[in-house]
Design an enzyme around this catalytic site. Structure first.
Site, PDB file in Angstrom:
ATOM      1  N   GLU A 160       0.505  -1.529   0.095  1.00  0.00           N
ATOM      2  CA  GLU A 160      -0.004  -0.101  -0.408  1.00  0.00           C
ATOM      3  C   GLU A 160       1.157   1.330  -0.045  1.00  0.00           C
ATOM      4  O   GLU A 160       1.637   1.538   0.726  1.00  0.00           O
ATOM      5  CB  GLU A 160      -1.061  -0.068   1.371  1.00  0.00           C
ATOM      6  CG  GLU A 160      -1.693  -1.643   1.540  1.00  0.00           C
ATOM      7  CD  GLU A 160      -3.129  -1.288  -0.106  1.00  0.00           C
ATOM      8  OE1 GLU A 160      -3.178  -0.930  -0.397  1.00  0.00           O
ATOM      9  OE2 GLU A 160      -3.586  -2.489   0.313  1.00  0.00           O
ATOM     10  N   CYS A 179      -2.106   9.052   3.073  1.00  0.00           N
ATOM     11  CA  CYS A 179      -1.669   8.963   1.821  1.00  0.00           C
ATOM     12  C   CYS A 179      -2.917   8.557   0.198  1.00  0.00           C
ATOM     13  O   CYS A 179      -2.425   8.883  -1.026  1.00  0.00           O
ATOM     14  CB  CYS A 179      -1.042   6.778   1.667  1.00  0.00           C
ATOM     15  SG  CYS A 179      -3.025   5.629   2.411  1.00  0.00           S
TER      16      CYS A 179
END
Length: 472
Positions: free
Chosen positions: A218, A252
Site C-alpha cells: 500500500e 496516502c
C-alpha cells in the site's frame, strides 16, 4: 522488542513461535476468530484516550476528534463488518465443473496462510496496524506487527496493549528503527503487508523476494482530483479541502493536485480561503489542525514550496497565519503555475501543499492523469452521468470516489489497495480475508466416472472420443 540494533535471531525465534502455534491450530473455528476480533475491538475502544494522547504527543499536536474519527471509528466499523460476515466468508465456495469432468464436484476452501507480517507507517499508526490485523485475524492467521519509529509513544503503548490482549505466539508487536524494519521485511512470512512510500516499497519487495514471500504493498503517489465541468463548484472545493487538511495532508489518499476548468483557479483559491477560515478559526492557535510529524518532514515541505517558487510558481496561502517551524504547523497553501519538472509536481507531497492545474477539456484532464504513474486514489466532482462514467472507464487508480474525498477507505465492503506504482494487492472486508487466505481449489471425483476413457493406451476409441470433445 526494544533493542537499538536488529536482533535477527530474536525475530526468527518469534516467527518460529508463531508458526509452531499455527501448526498446532491451523484452522481456528469462527468462534475462536470472533473472540480475537472482539478482544481487539475492546482493546482499541477501551484505550482510545490513552492512544490518542500518545499520538498527540508524537505529532506535537493532533486533534483528538480527528484521531477518533479517522483511526478508531474506521477500525471499529471494519471489525463490526468482519464479525457480521466473517463466518460466511469461511464457508467453502461451490464452483461449477465442465461436462467432461462430471460427476466431479469443485469448490474453493479458504485456509489461513499462517504467519502474516504487517509493517505500519507513522501517519495513521493505529488504523494502519489494526486494519490489516483485522483481516489477518478474520482469516485465522497469526501476526507480527512492525510499528513506526516516528511515533515512539504510540508504538510503545500499542506494543504493551497488544501484549495484554494476545499471546505472544498469536499477535506480537516489534518496535525499532529502519534497520529493524529492514530485518523484519526479510523474514519468511506467509504474507507481508507494507504501508508506506513507494521508495521504501521497492526495498520491501526486494527483501521479500529472497523467500518468495507474497506481498501486499500500500504505497501512495500523486492522487488527482478533477473538478468537472458540471460540478457543484463550492461543494467540490469544500470537500477537497476537508480531505487535504485531514492530518495536515499526511494521508496516502489525500488529493495531491486538483485539475480545474481553466479560468476557475482564482475562484478555487477564494473559496478555499473561505472554507479554511470556517474549518480552522484562529488558525495559529486552533487545536484541530495537525502538526507535521517531524522537523525533517516540515523542512521538506518548505523546500518543495521554495523550489516551485524559484521555478515560477505562485504561492497562495489559505490563511494569514504564517508557517511555524517551532510547532511544525504548516498552513494550507495552494500553488499555481508550478512547472511540471519541479519536485512538488513529481513526488507525493504528503502535506498541505495543493497544486491547482487548469485544463481546457475533459480530454485534457484525462490525458494529464493517464500520462503519469497510476495513483492510489482518484477523485471526481461532477453531476453529469456521462462524465462520471467516462472518467471511471478511462482512468486507472487504486480506488475512486465521486463527489467525495477520502471516504472510500471508510466503506468496509470495498477493497483498499493500489495499482502500479501506488501498490499491489488489497485488503479490507472480503478482499482482506481473501488476501490473507489460501483460497484452495479442490476437485472431488465421484466413485464412478469416465476418467478411464482418456487414459493410455491412446487407441481408436480415445481419438474418436477426443474428436467429439474438440467439437463442443
Amino acid at each position: 522488542m526494544k533493542n537499538d540494533l536488529p536482533d535477527i535471531a530474536a525475530l526468527d525465534a518469534l516467527l518460529g513461535e508463531q508458526r509452531q502455534a499455527y501448526l498446532r491450530e491451523p484452522y481456528p473455528s469462527w468462534q475462536t476468530r470472533a473472540g480475537h476480533l472482539k478482544a481487539l475491538r475492546a482493546m482499541l475502544l477501551d484505550n482510545r484516550d490513552a492512544l490518542a494522547e500518545a499520538m498527540n504527543a508524537d505529532f506535537g499536536n493532533r486533534s483528538k476528534g480527528e484521531i477518533l474519527l479517522a483511526e478508531f471509528f474506521i477500525a471499529k466499523e471494519e471489525i463490526d463488518a468482519a464479525l457480521k460476515h466473517g463466518k460466511g466468508w469461511m464457508r467453502p465456495q461451490r464452483r461449477s465443473t465442465n461436462k467432461w469432468l462430471m460427476p466431479a464436484r469443485a469448490r474453493v476452501v479458504p485456509q489461513p496462510l499462517g504467519v502474516v507480517g504487517i509493517i505500519v507507517p507513522w501517519n495513521y499508526p493505529v488504523l494502519l496496524a489494526a486494519g490489516p490485523l483485522i483481516s489477518a485475524l478474520t482469516a485465522g492467521n497469526r501476526a507480527m506487527i512492525k510499528m513506526s519509529e516516528l511515533t515512539p509513544r504510540t508504538s510503545a503503548l500499542f506494543e504493551q496493549l497488544i501484549a495484554k490482549t494476545f499471546s505472544r505466539d498469536h499477535v506480537a508487536v516489534v518496535n525499532g528503527d529502519a534497520q529493524v524494519a529492514a530485518a523484519f521485511s526479510s523474514l519468511p512470512f506467509d504474507h507481508l503487508l507494507f504501508t508506506g512510500s513507494t521508495k521504501v516499497g521497492h526495498d520491501v519487495m526486494r527483501a521479500a523476494a529472497e523467500h518468495l514471500t507474497p506481498v501486499t504493498l500500500e504505497l501512495g503517489g500523486k492522487s488527482p482530483a478533477i473538478i468537472g465541468p458540471h460540478a457543484r463548484f463550492d461543494y467540490a472545493v469544500d470537500s477537497l479541502l476537508g480531505g487535504k487538511t485531514l492530518n495536515a495532508g499526511q494521508t496516502c489518499i489525500a488529493p495531491d493536485y486538483v485539475l480545474v476548468p481553466r479560468g476557475k483557479e482564482q475562484a478555487f483559491i477564494e473559496r478555499a480561503r473561505t472554507r479554511i477560515a470556517k474549518m480552522y478559526p484562529d488558525f495559529a492557535h486552533n487545536g484541530d489542525y495537525t502538526s507535521i510529524i517531524s522537523d525533517r518532514h516540515y523542512a521538506r515541505l518548505q523546500r518543495l514550496a521554495d523550489e516551485a517558487v524559484e521555478a515560477g510558481a505562485h504561492v497562495h496561502p489559505l490563511t494569514s497565519a504564517p508557517a511555524d517551524p517551532a510547532t511544525r504547523r504548516f498552513p494550507p497553501t495552494v500553488l499555481t503555475n508550478a512547472p511540471d519538472h519541479v519536485t512538488v509536481m513529481q513526488e507525493e507531497i504528503f502535506g498541505p501543499l495543493l497544486p491547482v492545474i487548469p485544463y481546457d477539456t475533459l480530454d485534457d484532464a484525462i490525458a494529464w492523469i493517464n500520462a503519469r504513474p497510476r495513483p492510489l486514489a482518484l477523485y471526481l466532482y461532477d453531476d453529469d452521468r456521462a462524465t462520471v462514467e467516462r472518467v471511471t472507464r478511462e482512468t486507472i487508480a487504486g480506488g475512486m470516489a465521486i463527489n467525495e474525498t477520502l471516504m472510500h477507505i471508510a466503506c468496509e465492503s470495498l477493497p483498499f489497495g493500489g495499482v502500479g506504482a501506488s501498490g499491489m494487492g488489497a485488503y479490507h472486508g472480503y478482499e482482506g480475508f481473501a488476501t490473507f487466505s489460501q483460497m484452495k481449489p479442490v476437485l472431488a471425483q465421484a466413485r464412478f466416472n469416465a476418467r478411464g476413457l482418456i487414459a493410455p493406451p491412446y487407441g481408436k476409441r480415445f481419438h474418436a472420443l477426443l474428436r467429439v470433445m474438440m467439437k463442443f
